[in-house]
Design an enzyme around this catalytic site. Structure first.
Site, PDB file in Angstrom:
ATOM      1  N   LYS A 185      33.078  35.441  42.411  1.00  0.00           N
ATOM      2  CA  LYS A 185      34.298  35.871  43.108  1.00  0.00           C
ATOM      3  C   LYS A 185      34.066  36.998  44.099  1.00  0.00           C
ATOM      4  O   LYS A 185      34.497  36.923  45.233  1.00  0.00           O
ATOM      5  CB  LYS A 185      35.284  36.423  42.077  1.00  0.00           C
ATOM      6  CG  LYS A 185      36.372  35.535  41.677  1.00  0.00           C
ATOM      7  CD  LYS A 185      37.330  36.259  40.722  1.00  0.00           C
ATOM      8  CE  LYS A 185      36.613  37.023  39.620  1.00  0.00           C
ATOM      9  NZ  LYS A 185      37.136  38.315  39.290  1.00  0.00           N
ATOM     10  N   ARG A 196      35.501  39.627  27.815  1.00  0.00           N
ATOM     11  CA  ARG A 196      36.124  39.412  29.123  1.00  0.00           C
ATOM     12  C   ARG A 196      36.375  37.927  29.377  1.00  0.00           C
ATOM     13  O   ARG A 196      37.388  37.551  29.962  1.00  0.00           O
ATOM     14  CB  ARG A 196      35.260  40.039  30.222  1.00  0.00           C
ATOM     15  CG  ARG A 196      35.443  41.558  30.274  1.00  0.00           C
ATOM     16  CD  ARG A 196      34.239  42.284  30.829  1.00  0.00           C
ATOM     17  NE  ARG A 196      33.969  41.955  32.202  1.00  0.00           N
ATOM     18  CZ  ARG A 196      32.737  41.861  32.720  1.00  0.00           C
ATOM     19  NH1 ARG A 196      31.678  42.068  31.972  1.00  0.00           N
ATOM     20  NH2 ARG A 196      32.586  41.575  33.970  1.00  0.00           N
ATOM     21  N   ARG A 223      23.360  39.959  36.806  1.00  0.00           N
ATOM     22  CA  ARG A 223      24.054  40.982  37.583  1.00  0.00           C
ATOM     23  C   ARG A 223      23.882  42.363  36.937  1.00  0.00           C
ATOM     24  O   ARG A 223      23.782  43.377  37.623  1.00  0.00           O
ATOM     25  CB  ARG A 223      25.545  40.622  37.672  1.00  0.00           C
ATOM     26  CG  ARG A 223      26.362  41.599  38.505  1.00  0.00           C
ATOM     27  CD  ARG A 223      27.734  41.046  38.808  1.00  0.00           C
ATOM     28  NE  ARG A 223      28.596  41.015  37.637  1.00  0.00           N
ATOM     29  CZ  ARG A 223      29.840  40.541  37.633  1.00  0.00           C
ATOM     30  NH1 ARG A 223      30.350  40.029  38.735  1.00  0.00           N
ATOM     31  NH2 ARG A 223      30.575  40.539  36.549  1.00  0.00           N
ATOM     32  N   ARG A 275      25.771  47.428  35.997  1.00  0.00           N
ATOM     33  CA  ARG A 275      27.115  47.557  35.446  1.00  0.00           C
ATOM     34  C   ARG A 275      27.061  47.555  33.934  1.00  0.00           C
ATOM     35  O   ARG A 275      26.587  46.604  33.323  1.00  0.00           O
ATOM     36  CB  ARG A 275      28.001  46.388  35.922  1.00  0.00           C
ATOM     37  CG  ARG A 275      28.630  46.651  37.259  1.00  0.00           C
ATOM     38  CD  ARG A 275      29.462  45.470  37.685  1.00  0.00           C
ATOM     39  NE  ARG A 275      30.541  45.139  36.736  1.00  0.00           N
ATOM     40  CZ  ARG A 275      31.519  44.292  37.035  1.00  0.00           C
ATOM     41  NH1 ARG A 275      31.558  43.711  38.215  1.00  0.00           N
ATOM     42  NH2 ARG A 275      32.460  44.016  36.152  1.00  0.00           N
ATOM     43  N   ARG A 319      45.804  39.427  36.947  1.00  0.00           N
ATOM     44  CA  ARG A 319      44.960  38.917  35.865  1.00  0.00           C
ATOM     45  C   ARG A 319      45.796  38.261  34.767  1.00  0.00           C
ATOM     46  O   ARG A 319      45.230  37.668  33.852  1.00  0.00           O
ATOM     47  CB  ARG A 319      44.222  40.074  35.178  1.00  0.00           C
ATOM     48  CG  ARG A 319      42.957  40.599  35.809  1.00  0.00           C
ATOM     49  CD  ARG A 319      41.754  39.798  35.422  1.00  0.00           C
ATOM     50  NE  ARG A 319      40.532  40.493  35.091  1.00  0.00           N
ATOM     51  CZ  ARG A 319      39.704  41.078  35.943  1.00  0.00           C
ATOM     52  NH1 ARG A 319      39.989  41.200  37.197  1.00  0.00           N
ATOM     53  NH2 ARG A 319      38.559  41.561  35.523  1.00  0.00           N
TER      54      ARG A 319
HETATM   55  P1  AMP Z   1      36.157  42.952  37.657  1.00  0.00           P
HETATM   56  O1  AMP Z   1      35.236  43.674  38.588  1.00  0.00           O
HETATM   57  O2  AMP Z   1      37.275  42.243  38.343  1.00  0.00           O
HETATM   58  O3  AMP Z   1      35.432  42.096  36.665  1.00  0.00           O
HETATM   59  O4  AMP Z   1      36.886  44.108  36.788  1.00  0.00           O
HETATM   60  C1  AMP Z   1      36.152  44.967  35.946  1.00  0.00           C
HETATM   61  C2  AMP Z   1      37.082  45.608  34.921  1.00  0.00           C
HETATM   62  O5  AMP Z   1      38.122  46.335  35.606  1.00  0.00           O
HETATM   63  C3  AMP Z   1      37.835  44.626  34.044  1.00  0.00           C
HETATM   64  O6  AMP Z   1      37.067  44.210  32.915  1.00  0.00           O
HETATM   65  C4  AMP Z   1      39.053  45.444  33.646  1.00  0.00           C
HETATM   66  O7  AMP Z   1      38.725  46.411  32.653  1.00  0.00           O
HETATM   67  C5  AMP Z   1      39.361  46.199  34.919  1.00  0.00           C
HETATM   68  N1  AMP Z   1      40.282  45.420  35.800  1.00  0.00           N
HETATM   69  C6  AMP Z   1      40.013  44.902  37.034  1.00  0.00           C
HETATM   70  N2  AMP Z   1      41.077  44.268  37.545  1.00  0.00           N
HETATM   71  C7  AMP Z   1      42.065  44.391  36.615  1.00  0.00           C
HETATM   72  C8  AMP Z   1      43.417  43.943  36.531  1.00  0.00           C
HETATM   73  N3  AMP Z   1      43.985  43.214  37.517  1.00  0.00           N
HETATM   74  N4  AMP Z   1      44.121  44.264  35.419  1.00  0.00           N
HETATM   75  C9  AMP Z   1      43.595  44.999  34.421  1.00  0.00           C
HETATM   76  N5  AMP Z   1      42.321  45.424  34.425  1.00  0.00           N
HETATM   77  C10 AMP Z   1      41.560  45.133  35.501  1.00  0.00           C
END
Ligand code: AMP
Length: 189
Positions: free
Chosen positions: A14, A146, A128, A134, A89
């Protein structure tokens, strides 16, 4: 002008595709995950609030996340289109986004869904972790958490967008270039 979402499980590519689409369409890509990570690194108030959720692979509370997105969408650069990556989400966030957009007098054009199978995803996420360092990518338990949250919270939201006729599915398997070509085709069709 395009207003779109990119959705898909962690590791589906993504983030990478969001950046490419944003360059090609000339719209800003907004990643809530990136915003949380930057704030955690910078030890801001928002970062301090979000850290324990992000570290555990849990969702940051909706109220905090919704406020953050509403603020970001009010910036000048989002007026002529945007691509949201990682938001909404779940159905609550999607409802909140609907309200924000209706206040702005605009609507979504398309929800792009990147698909990939779980086995492939776990491999990609581990890779990654090595490249980007990360912490939420390094621990198998957190990766699984997740992916579970994606199925439980995000899948029903995608189904709702699908029932509104907004979803275009693209197979996320393959090279960055191949997947991007598929995406651009799908967006143009
Ligand atoms: P991502 O980079 O999109 O995988 O996001 C990493 C982490 O950020 C996620 O595992 C959540 O803890 C938090 N996060 C990102 N976007 C959201 C969202 N829309 N709602 C809640 N938590 C989020």
């Amino acid at each position: 002008m395009t207003r779109m979402l990119i959705v898909g499980p962690q590791g589906s590519g993504k983030g990478t595709q969001a950046k490419l689409i944003s360059e090609k369409l000339g719209i800003v890509a907004i990643s809530t995950g990136d915003i949380f990570r930057e704030n955690i690194k910078g030890e801001t108030e928002l970062g301090k609030e979000a850290k324990r959720y992000v570290d555990a692979g849990d969702l940051v509370p909706d109220s905090l996340t919704n406020r953050l997105v509403e603020d970001r969408l009010s910036w000048e650069d989002a007026a002529s289109g945007f691509l949201l990556d990682g938001y909404p989400r779940n159905r609550t966030q999607a409802a909140s986004l609907d309200e924000m957009l209706s206040r702005l007098g605009v609507s979504l054009d398309v929800v792009l869904e990147l698909t990939a199978d779980t086995e492939e995803l776990t491999q990609r996420i581990k890779k990654r972790a090595e490249i980007e360092g990360r912490e939420d990518d390094a621990d198998e338990k957190i990766i699984r958490r997740r992916l579970e949250l994606f199925e439980k919270e995000t899948r029903p939201m995608i189904e709702e967008y699908a029932s509104r006729g907004l979803v275009k599915q693209v197979n996320g398997l393959g090279s960055v270039e191949d997947v991007n070509a598929r995406i651009m085709d799908a967006l143009n069709s």
